[in-house]
Design an enzyme around this catalytic site. Structure first.
Site, PDB file in Angstrom:
ATOM      1  N   SER A   1       0.832  -1.205   0.000  1.00 59.91           N
ATOM      2  CA  SER A   1       0.000   0.000   0.000  1.00 59.91           C
ATOM      3  C   SER A   1       0.864   1.253   0.000  1.00 59.91           C
ATOM      4  CB  SER A   1      -0.844  -0.034   1.276  1.00 59.91           C
ATOM      5  OG  SER A   1      -1.422   1.217   1.515  1.00 59.91           O
TER       6      SER A   1
ATOM      7  N   TYR B   1      -1.805  -1.258  10.962  1.00 59.52           N
ATOM      8  CA  TYR B   1      -2.059  -1.778   9.611  1.00 59.52           C
ATOM      9  C   TYR B   1      -0.860  -1.503   8.710  1.00 59.52           C
ATOM     10  CZ  TYR B   1      -3.572  -1.741   4.749  1.00 59.52           C
ATOM     11  OH  TYR B   1      -3.624  -1.925   3.395  1.00 59.52           O
TER      12      TYR B   1
ATOM     13  N   LYS C   1       2.135  -3.997   6.688  1.00 60.54           N
ATOM     14  CA  LYS C   1       2.539  -3.957   5.267  1.00 60.54           C
ATOM     15  C   LYS C   1       4.051  -3.785   5.157  1.00 60.54           C
ATOM     16  CE  LYS C   1      -1.393  -4.610   3.448  1.00 60.54           C
ATOM     17  NZ  LYS C   1      -1.671  -5.888   2.822  1.00 60.54           N
TER      18      LYS C   1
HETATM   19  P1  NAD Z   1     -10.867  -7.006   1.261  1.00 64.31           P
HETATM   20  O1  NAD Z   1     -11.042  -6.998   2.727  1.00 64.31           O
HETATM   21  O2  NAD Z   1     -12.038  -6.719   0.415  1.00 64.31           O
HETATM   22  O3  NAD Z   1     -10.252  -8.418   0.798  1.00 64.31           O
HETATM   23  C1  NAD Z   1      -9.414  -9.180   1.612  1.00 64.31           C
HETATM   24  C2  NAD Z   1      -9.959 -10.607   1.599  1.00 64.31           C
HETATM   25  O4  NAD Z   1      -9.096 -11.437   2.378  1.00 64.31           O
HETATM   26  C3  NAD Z   1     -11.358 -10.734   2.181  1.00 64.31           C
HETATM   27  O5  NAD Z   1     -12.173 -11.451   1.269  1.00 64.31           O
HETATM   28  C4  NAD Z   1     -11.160 -11.520   3.486  1.00 64.31           C
HETATM   29  O6  NAD Z   1     -12.255 -12.331   3.766  1.00 64.31           O
HETATM   30  C5  NAD Z   1      -9.899 -12.301   3.174  1.00 64.31           C
HETATM   31  N1  NAD Z   1      -9.038 -12.651   4.321  1.00 64.31           N
HETATM   32  C6  NAD Z   1      -8.578 -11.842   5.303  1.00 64.31           C
HETATM   33  N2  NAD Z   1      -7.784 -12.539   6.135  1.00 64.31           N
HETATM   34  C7  NAD Z   1      -7.730 -13.808   5.684  1.00 64.31           C
HETATM   35  C8  NAD Z   1      -7.072 -14.987   6.103  1.00 64.31           C
HETATM   36  N3  NAD Z   1      -6.298 -15.003   7.192  1.00 64.31           N
HETATM   37  N4  NAD Z   1      -7.260 -16.119   5.381  1.00 64.31           N
HETATM   38  C9  NAD Z   1      -8.059 -16.123   4.285  1.00 64.31           C
HETATM   39  N5  NAD Z   1      -8.687 -15.035   3.836  1.00 64.31           N
HETATM   40  C10 NAD Z   1      -8.532 -13.893   4.521  1.00 64.31           C
HETATM   41  O7  NAD Z   1      -9.654  -6.004   0.931  1.00 64.31           O
HETATM   42  P2  NAD Z   1      -9.176  -5.437  -0.469  1.00 64.31           P
HETATM   43  O8  NAD Z   1      -9.540  -4.015  -0.534  1.00 64.31           O
HETATM   44  O9  NAD Z   1      -9.564  -6.344  -1.557  1.00 64.31           O
HETATM   45  O10 NAD Z   1      -7.605  -5.484  -0.235  1.00 64.31           O
HETATM   46  C11 NAD Z   1      -6.821  -6.595  -0.636  1.00 64.31           C
HETATM   47  C12 NAD Z   1      -5.392  -6.367  -0.154  1.00 64.31           C
HETATM   48  O11 NAD Z   1      -4.910  -5.124  -0.668  1.00 64.31           O
HETATM   49  C13 NAD Z   1      -5.255  -6.282   1.360  1.00 64.31           C
HETATM   50  O12 NAD Z   1      -4.056  -6.914   1.735  1.00 64.31           O
HETATM   51  C14 NAD Z   1      -5.153  -4.781   1.616  1.00 64.31           C
HETATM   52  O13 NAD Z   1      -4.436  -4.491   2.779  1.00 64.31           O
HETATM   53  C15 NAD Z   1      -4.410  -4.317   0.370  1.00 64.31           C
HETATM   54  N6  NAD Z   1      -4.675  -2.910   0.059  1.00 64.31           N
HETATM   55  C16 NAD Z   1      -5.968  -2.487  -0.080  1.00 64.31           C
HETATM   56  C17 NAD Z   1      -6.216  -1.146  -0.355  1.00 64.31           C
HETATM   57  C18 NAD Z   1      -7.626  -0.631  -0.482  1.00 64.31           C
HETATM   58  O14 NAD Z   1      -7.829   0.571  -0.363  1.00 64.31           O
HETATM   59  N7  NAD Z   1      -8.618  -1.461  -0.752  1.00 64.31           N
HETATM   60  C19 NAD Z   1      -5.152  -0.243  -0.487  1.00 64.31           C
HETATM   61  C20 NAD Z   1      -3.851  -0.716  -0.353  1.00 64.31           C
HETATM   62  C21 NAD Z   1      -3.616  -2.068  -0.073  1.00 64.31           C
HETATM   63  C1  UD1 Z   2      -6.847   5.002   3.202  1.00 59.78           C
HETATM   64  C2  UD1 Z   2      -6.086   4.343   4.305  1.00 59.78           C
HETATM   65  C3  UD1 Z   2      -4.677   4.002   3.823  1.00 59.78           C
HETATM   66  C4  UD1 Z   2      -4.726   3.175   2.542  1.00 59.78           C
HETATM   67  C5  UD1 Z   2      -5.495   3.985   1.513  1.00 59.78           C
HETATM   68  C6  UD1 Z   2      -5.578   3.253   0.195  1.00 59.78           C
HETATM   69  C7  UD1 Z   2      -7.118   5.368   6.270  1.00 59.78           C
HETATM   70  C8  UD1 Z   2      -6.951   6.348   7.399  1.00 59.78           C
HETATM   71  N1  UD1 Z   2      -6.069   5.245   5.426  1.00 59.78           N
HETATM   72  O1  UD1 Z   2      -6.237   6.216   2.919  1.00 59.78           O
HETATM   73  O2  UD1 Z   2      -3.990   3.277   4.795  1.00 59.78           O
HETATM   74  O3  UD1 Z   2      -3.423   2.939   2.072  1.00 59.78           O
HETATM   75  O4  UD1 Z   2      -6.820   4.219   2.022  1.00 59.78           O
HETATM   76  O5  UD1 Z   2      -6.833   2.853  -0.114  1.00 59.78           O
HETATM   77  O6  UD1 Z   2      -8.136   4.690   6.157  1.00 59.78           O
HETATM   78  N2  UD1 Z   2     -12.463  11.676   3.543  1.00 59.78           N
HETATM   79  C9  UD1 Z   2     -13.468  12.560   3.904  1.00 59.78           C
HETATM   80  N3  UD1 Z   2     -14.601  12.047   4.458  1.00 59.78           N
HETATM   81  C10 UD1 Z   2     -14.810  10.708   4.653  1.00 59.78           C
HETATM   82  C11 UD1 Z   2     -13.775   9.805   4.269  1.00 59.78           C
HETATM   83  C12 UD1 Z   2     -12.614  10.329   3.735  1.00 59.78           C
HETATM   84  O7  UD1 Z   2     -13.323  13.766   3.742  1.00 59.78           O
HETATM   85  O8  UD1 Z   2     -15.864  10.322   5.170  1.00 59.78           O
HETATM   86  C13 UD1 Z   2     -11.234  12.207   2.907  1.00 59.78           C
HETATM   87  C14 UD1 Z   2      -9.949  11.918   3.673  1.00 59.78           C
HETATM   88  O9  UD1 Z   2      -9.684  12.930   4.605  1.00 59.78           O
HETATM   89  C15 UD1 Z   2      -8.934  11.864   2.518  1.00 59.78           C
HETATM   90  C16 UD1 Z   2      -9.739  11.313   1.333  1.00 59.78           C
HETATM   91  O10 UD1 Z   2     -11.106  11.565   1.653  1.00 59.78           O
HETATM   92  O11 UD1 Z   2      -8.499  13.167   2.185  1.00 59.78           O
HETATM   93  C17 UD1 Z   2      -9.546   9.819   1.110  1.00 59.78           C
HETATM   94  O12 UD1 Z   2      -9.796   9.132   2.314  1.00 59.78           O
HETATM   95  P1  UD1 Z   2      -9.871   7.523   2.377  1.00 59.78           P
HETATM   96  O13 UD1 Z   2     -10.759   7.018   1.319  1.00 59.78           O
HETATM   97  O14 UD1 Z   2     -10.175   7.158   3.786  1.00 59.78           O
HETATM   98  O15 UD1 Z   2      -8.393   7.080   1.972  1.00 59.78           O
HETATM   99  P2  UD1 Z   2      -6.980   7.519   2.608  1.00 59.78           P
HETATM  100  O16 UD1 Z   2      -7.160   8.233   3.867  1.00 59.78           O
HETATM  101  O17 UD1 Z   2      -6.208   8.173   1.523  1.00 59.78           O
END
Ligand code: NAD
Ligand code: UD1
Length: 339
Positions: free
Chosen positions: A130, A154, A158
């Site tokens: 991330s 969190y 990572k």
């Molecule tokens: P998500 O929660 O939708 O998907 C994660 C999946 O993993 C879920 O289906 C959950 O049931 C499963 N899971 C969790 N722990 C498990 C375990 N121990 N064994 C088996 N299954 C398990 O999340 P996502 O948004 O799809 O994110 C996927 C990955 O990307 C995560 O590692 C997250 O940290 C990373 N990531 C997400 C974002 C984001 O904003 N969505 C940003 C940066 C990184």
């Molecule tokens: C979040 C995660 C970060 C992850 C990233 C990628 C948090 C605190 N951080 O970041 O670890 O890597 O997603 O997906 O969750 N905002 C509002 N009102 C709301 C929600 C958000 O104004 O109700 C604003 C926030 O202040 C920010 C932007 O929207 O400026 C995006 O917020 P969000 O979607 O939560 O993502 P990040 O904070 O960038």
């Protein structure tokens, strides 16, 4: 040969499963449903219907990645060529409240997975990292060689996992590992069948806006309008989840070149403010997103966007979808799945 997706029923995993299946790959998913539903597999099937022999190309195992027996069984039964490790807990706020759950789930699952991969001599891995690992970056855009740091449990998981993978690679250069640092994934599949559907009140911007637009929530609180940005609201690099999913296809192809350890940002390289997102969303939903300004959210940064040139130069990957499409598909998913 098959590609194993841990957490493959989640938001990013399910979109990646669709893209991989449509590209002709065989996909095996293991998911413990802690943040997803089994029905997502049916939705994936519906999306690829007519294009793919789903029953041949897809297998699902419901269970935990930390269950070494289950994982070994999967590796024995399926011919796994590479693994994309999505499984993990991902809510920043929650990670501050229950840090041990985050360390146990995210780190233990990775260690068990790596052990089993080693045992079966499968040494090709893509890891979901991330942009959070950049902490407060010194300047924008963010390049892959910027220093890393983490401010919450969190983010620390990572960063630890990235370091574990770097140590592993140093000890055995026959591994191929791609660390993908995602910026802010939003949007949903064009079908409206899969998308992001968090439990309870969403913490992240796009799911919150979607629920205001569908009438499930009253009003968006914008966290701060006094940041040093063009309109005072926070700026992020939002990327469409389908573009992100395609980044995983490119990463798998990269593994096949025996690439060693590589790190790529997956973002668009463009920063949008919260108000940009609200305005774009209002254009697609007919102005239903009401908002008010409130205090800054503790821990938030003002601006964060990627330089995504390295992923283009070395993997040929580039995000294609624009902000309107990100909002349109998010809204479509929300309306189709309105309960
Ligand atoms: P998500 O929660 O939708 O998907 C994660 C999946 O993993 C879920 O289906 C959950 O049931 C499963 N899971 C969790 N722990 C498990 C375990 N121990 N064994 C088996 N299954 C398990 O999340 P996502 O948004 O799809 O994110 C996927 C990955 O990307 C995560 O590692 C997250 O940290 C990373 N990531 C997400 C974002 C984001 O904003 N969505 C940003 C940066 C990184
Ligand atoms: C979040 C995660 C970060 C992850 C990233 C990628 C948090 C605190 N951080 O970041 O670890 O890597 O997603 O997906 O969750 N905002 C509002 N009102 C709301 C929600 C958000 O104004 O109700 C604003 C926030 O202040 C920010 C932007 O929207 O400026 C995006 O917020 P969000 O979607 O939560 O993502 P990040 O904070 O960038």
């Amino acid at each position: 040969m098959s590609i194993l997706l841990t957490g493959g029923l989640g938001y990013i995993g399910s979109h990646t499963a669709v893209e991989l299946l449509e590209a002709g790959e065989r996909v095996v998913v293991v998911d413990n449903l802690s943040n997803s539903k089994k029905e997502v597999a049916d939705k994936i099937k519906e999306i690829v219907k007519g294009k793919v022999d789903f029953d041949k190309q897809f297998s699902l195992y419901i269970g935990d990645v930390r269950d070494e027996k289950l994982l070994s069984k999967i590796f024995e039964k399926e011919k796994i060529e590479s693994v994309v490790h999505f499984a993990g807990l991902k809510a920043v706020g929650e990670s501050c409240k229950i840090p041990l759950e985050y360390y146990k789930n995210n780190i233990d699952s990775t260690l068990v997975l790596l052990d089993v991969m080693k045992k079966f001599d499968v040494k090709n891995l893509v890891f979901s990292s991330s942009a959070t690992v950049y902490g407060r970056a010194k300047s924008m855009p963010i390049y892959e060689d910027f220093p890393t740091s983490a401010t919450n449990p969190y983010g620390k998981t990572k960063l630890f996992i990235e370091n574990i993978l770097m140590d592993l690679y140093e000890s055995d250069k026959t591994w191929n590992i791609v660390l993908l640092r995602y910026f802010n994934p939003i949007g949903a599949h064009d079908s409206g069948l899969i998308g992001e559907d968090p439990n309870g009140i969403p913490n992240n911007l796009m799911p919150y806006i979607s629920r205001v637009a569908s009438g499930k929530l009253e009003c968006l609180s914008i966290f701060g309008n006094d940041y040093p940005t063009k309109d005072g609201t926070g700026v992020r690099d939002y990327i469409h989840v389908v573009d992100l999913a395609n980044g995983h296809l490119c990463a798998i192809k990269k593994l096949r070149t025996n690439c060693g350890l590589k790190i790529y940002n997956l973002g668009t390289g463009v920063g949008y403010s919260v108000l940009d997102i609200v305005n774009a969303f209002n254009e697609v939903c007919g102005g239903k997103v009401k908002y008010k300004f409130v205090e800054r959210r503790p821990g938030d940064i003002d601006v964060c966007y990627a330089c995504a040139d390295k992923a283009f130069k070395e993997m040929g990957w580039k995000a294609k979808r624009d902000l309107k499409n990100m909002c349109q598909t998010s809204y479509n998913f929300e309306m189709k799945n309105k309960k």
